[in-house]
Design a protein around this motif. Sequence first.
Motif, short mmCIF file in Angstrom:
data_model
loop_
_atom_site.label_atom_id
_atom_site.label_comp_id
_atom_site.label_asym_id
_atom_site.label_seq_id
_atom_site.Cartn_x
_atom_site.Cartn_y
_atom_site.Cartn_z
N SER A 59 0.55 5.09 13.74
CA SER A 59 0.07 3.73 13.59
C SER A 59 -1.41 3.74 13.26
N VAL A 60 -1.81 2.96 12.28
CA VAL A 60 -3.20 2.89 11.84
C VAL A 60 -3.56 1.44 11.57
N ALA A 61 -4.84 1.20 11.29
CA ALA A 61 -5.29 -0.09 10.81
C ALA A 61 -5.62 0.06 9.33
N LEU A 62 -5.15 -0.87 8.52
CA LEU A 62 -5.45 -0.88 7.08
C LEU A 62 -6.34 -2.07 6.78
N LYS A 63 -7.54 -1.81 6.32
CA LYS A 63 -8.46 -2.87 5.93
C LYS A 63 -8.38 -3.01 4.42
N VAL A 79 0.87 -1.18 0.00
CA VAL A 79 0.00 0.00 0.00
C VAL A 79 0.90 1.22 0.00
N PRO A 80 0.92 2.00 -1.08
CA PRO A 80 1.81 3.16 -1.15
C PRO A 80 1.62 4.11 0.03
N GLY A 81 2.74 4.51 0.64
CA GLY A 81 2.69 5.46 1.74
C GLY A 81 2.58 4.81 3.10
N PHE A 82 2.55 3.47 3.17
CA PHE A 82 2.38 2.78 4.44
C PHE A 82 3.39 1.64 4.56
N ALA A 83 3.91 1.46 5.77
CA ALA A 83 4.73 0.30 6.09
C ALA A 83 3.82 -0.70 6.80
N ILE A 84 3.67 -1.89 6.23
CA ILE A 84 2.71 -2.87 6.73
C ILE A 84 3.34 -3.70 7.85
N GLY A 85 2.59 -3.89 8.93
CA GLY A 85 3.04 -4.70 10.05
C GLY A 85 2.30 -6.03 10.11
N ARG A 86 1.86 -6.38 11.30
CA ARG A 86 1.25 -7.70 11.50
C ARG A 86 -0.21 -7.73 11.05
N LEU A 87 -0.67 -8.94 10.75
CA LEU A 87 -2.07 -9.16 10.40
C LEU A 87 -2.89 -9.12 11.67
N LEU A 88 -3.92 -8.28 11.70
CA LEU A 88 -4.77 -8.15 12.89
C LEU A 88 -5.97 -9.06 12.84
N GLY A 89 -6.48 -9.34 11.64
CA GLY A 89 -7.68 -10.17 11.54
C GLY A 89 -8.10 -10.33 10.09
N SER A 90 -8.98 -11.29 9.86
CA SER A 90 -9.48 -11.58 8.52
C SER A 90 -10.99 -11.77 8.57
N GLY A 91 -11.64 -11.39 7.48
CA GLY A 91 -13.08 -11.56 7.38
C GLY A 91 -13.45 -12.04 6.00
N GLY A 92 -14.75 -12.06 5.74
CA GLY A 92 -15.22 -12.58 4.47
C GLY A 92 -14.89 -11.70 3.28
N THR A 93 -14.61 -10.43 3.52
CA THR A 93 -14.35 -9.52 2.40
C THR A 93 -13.01 -8.82 2.48
N ALA A 94 -12.28 -8.94 3.61
CA ALA A 94 -11.05 -8.17 3.75
C ALA A 94 -10.14 -8.75 4.82
#
Length: 486
Positions: free
Chosen positions: A37-41, A9-24
Amino acid sequence: METMQAPAVPGFAIGRLLGSGGTAHVWEAVRLTDGRSVALKVSHGDPEAAEAAVREAAVSSRAAAEHIVRVEACLTLPDDRVALVMPLMRGGSLAGLVGARGHLGPGEVVTVLAPLAGALGRLHAAGVVHGDVSPGNVLLDLDGRPALADLGLGRVLGEAPAAVWGTPGHLAPEVLLGADPTPAADVYALGALGWLCLAGEVPGAPGLRPSLTQVSRAGAGSEAVVAALEAAVHPRPEERPGADELACLLFAAARPEPLRLRVAGDDGSAVTYRLRAAAGRPPVPPAPERGRHRAPTPGTTDRRGVARPVALGVCALGLVAALVVVGALVGREDPARASVPSAAPSAGPSATDDPRLDPLAPVRRPQDLLTVLADERAAAYRAADPTRLDAAETRGGALHRRDAAAVATLRAAGARYDGLAYRVTDVVVRSADVDRATLRATVAVGAHRVVRPGDDTDVTAVPGEPVLVDVVRTAEGWRVEALRSP
């Protein structure tokens, strides 16, 4: 276990996976521009998942409210997936909390569900149905503040019906039978959420399940909470309370209690989250300059017992449809009142130009309104005169009581705050009607001097902090009623 590849994702350094769902999938990330720090869905690759993400962003924008996880940005990735930027809620989900603890106490249920009911009430007032109120979609901050997430299934009332999705155990019986989701269905889902919190399991089908009284594990003192939740899961939608009514029922049912979270595997970790109280931690003042004393944080008492003025900006622990997080307002700045550079007590604006007397001031002149209210409050501390607070705050409220006690203590000690002023900036209207409004502002405390008999202390300026200010229209004009974290 297979390791999932992090998205680019441009502009973001991705860390750990927080969770998974049916669409994301939801990832922890750091925004490179400011290090936040933010959450990226990030949606799955199919068009339906991308459409759900775009819908969530649109509904979030339409129904922005306290205790609803807001979408801060919606990004389209090169592979046509959609990434939503959201605040990072570090306390996990209600599903994880109940799963770890088995059940919650009645006061904790009020702490969680009452603000969520208020948030649903604001969604419904905006013409939006959430559609999937479930424990996995209730996220918690480290201070225990709950927020509804996943508006991807939400829809505007009156839209053409679509396929019905939801979480087993939280779908209203009429929806299971083919009816479109309605506000009453959201209320049922919230009641089922409370059932889970008290019993450790979701309710069964109406007519086949036992009563909540029979399966609740909360014990004595939970009867009124149980009754409110039983009303929310009534089989007939017309018999259920509205979301705002349910919030009131829960508030009346039990005293809110701190939500005990599991943090980093620590069962004993607890956070204080109380409702209906303005709160915050004292801002950290800059290091004292050479040759100056460092005065205690405004709003508390110093070692001589002299009260210090409560800062206008409330430090965020978390809040509500007039709910707010816990803490002591003392020691924080009330953003509703702006800082003004004048050192002498304010004479006040002329009646013809006083924004407090303008019925549309929160919308038409929000900056002027908060500045005048802040100046009046500062004037009370500068003159050590508690009667001046009546020009800034609603009489009888918790904020007014605390300020009046602090100023009275100041006066009894023969002390005052010379040059105290607040500076209000970045005022934004969050909501407004004819009798009340919520404004977001940044308020700073200016440098001033604490004058006591035989001893003066210079206090350095405190940088501004964001805060939500609830103002109400009284017979005397607009006044500050409460302060809340943004």
